[in-house]
Scaffold this active site. Sequence first.
Site, short mmCIF file in Angstrom:
data_model
loop_
_atom_site.label_atom_id
_atom_site.label_comp_id
_atom_site.label_asym_id
_atom_site.label_seq_id
_atom_site.Cartn_x
_atom_site.Cartn_y
_atom_site.Cartn_z
N GLY A 10 0.83 -1.20 0.11
CA GLY A 10 -0.09 0.02 0.11
C GLY A 10 0.88 1.38 0.00
CG ASP A 36 -4.29 -15.19 5.63
OD1 ASP A 36 -4.74 -13.92 5.94
OD2 ASP A 36 -5.11 -15.95 5.21
CB THR A 62 -8.29 1.10 1.90
OG1 THR A 62 -7.87 0.46 0.80
CG2 THR A 62 -7.43 0.80 3.05
CB THR A 101 -9.67 5.50 9.16
OG1 THR A 101 -10.39 6.25 8.16
CG2 THR A 101 -10.76 4.60 9.55
CG ASP A 102 -11.17 10.14 7.96
OD1 ASP A 102 -10.45 9.49 7.55
OD2 ASP A 102 -12.03 10.82 7.49
CE1 TYR A 125 -11.25 1.66 5.57
CE2 TYR A 125 -12.05 3.75 5.88
CZ TYR A 125 -11.08 2.80 5.97
OH TYR A 125 -9.69 3.32 6.16
CD1 TRP A 150 -9.71 12.98 3.71
CD2 TRP A 150 -9.43 14.68 2.90
NE1 TRP A 150 -10.91 13.38 3.74
CE2 TRP A 150 -10.84 14.66 3.35
CE3 TRP A 150 -8.92 15.75 2.14
CZ2 TRP A 150 -11.69 15.64 3.00
CZ3 TRP A 150 -9.99 17.01 2.00
CH2 TRP A 150 -11.05 16.96 2.48
#
Length: 301
Positions: A10, A36, A62, A101-102, A125, A150
């Site tokens: 990523g 995994d 994501t 995350t936000d 999510y 972001w």
Amino acid sequence: MDILVLGGAGQVGTELQAHAWPEGVRVDAPDRSALDITDPEAIARAFDAKSYAAVINTAAYTAVDKAESDVVAAWRLNALAPAILAEATRHRGIPLVHVSTDYVFDGDGAGDYEPDAPVNPRSVYGASKAAGEMAVRTANPRHAILRTAWVVSPHRGNFVKTMLRLAAERDALTVVDDQHGCPTSATDLAAACAQIALRLAADADAPTGTFHCVNAGSTTWRGFAQAIVAGSAARGGRSVPVTGIPTSAYPTPARRPANSRLSTASLTAAYGLAPRPWQAALDDILDRLVGPAQTNTETRA
């Protein structure tokens, strides 16, 4: 010293592998076919085969909109995998840095969210990431959860690359202008993850808990798009107008937070990290994707 990075393919994982680690630090970043992280036995074998000083988990499901109809897969990677990692690292005394995350917030609040603000996710999510946070928080006391938002970089698919492509193809762009957030460089986020992981590995009393890590300042998606187009134009790209539209004009399966602004004050207090402005981070990304900004070499007679 060996550091295990998960999610190495990523944006943040790629930057972690390119990061200028101190001499003597080795980074392992196995891909999904090699490890995994939703398999407890595979994780146990990996940890038994090598003694890691710290683990940095950037792996996540994501695809925000796809998650609404792919619930099990999203929860497996965003909630189950962190639970497995947290338990395995706790048993071996390994600190865990986990990226979140936000989207754990509903986005209805005003101002910058502090890390201790109540979570209230409004999407699959966001809910799965909130569950992953809880798993890490309860299973391994030596953790640092870094919420971000972001994220952009020269790698993989992201908003900067999409806007550059569309500006090259279209004469005008329309972008949502009522969602507010903090654009974040994957390079800067990776550097923060690295610094925190090294501190946790070296200092048993290093700060733990939940922190926010985003670049300084905020904007809307339209404002971000305008900065991208202007930055590209300064490097020889096309300059096209960017018109704002409301979220209601661009419906998506998953609800986006209207406010994704995150406070980094606790990160600065705990680790001395003061993220630079998002505009400076964007310039670095555009330098890598488009080239250096052009200067006016014309002189007057």
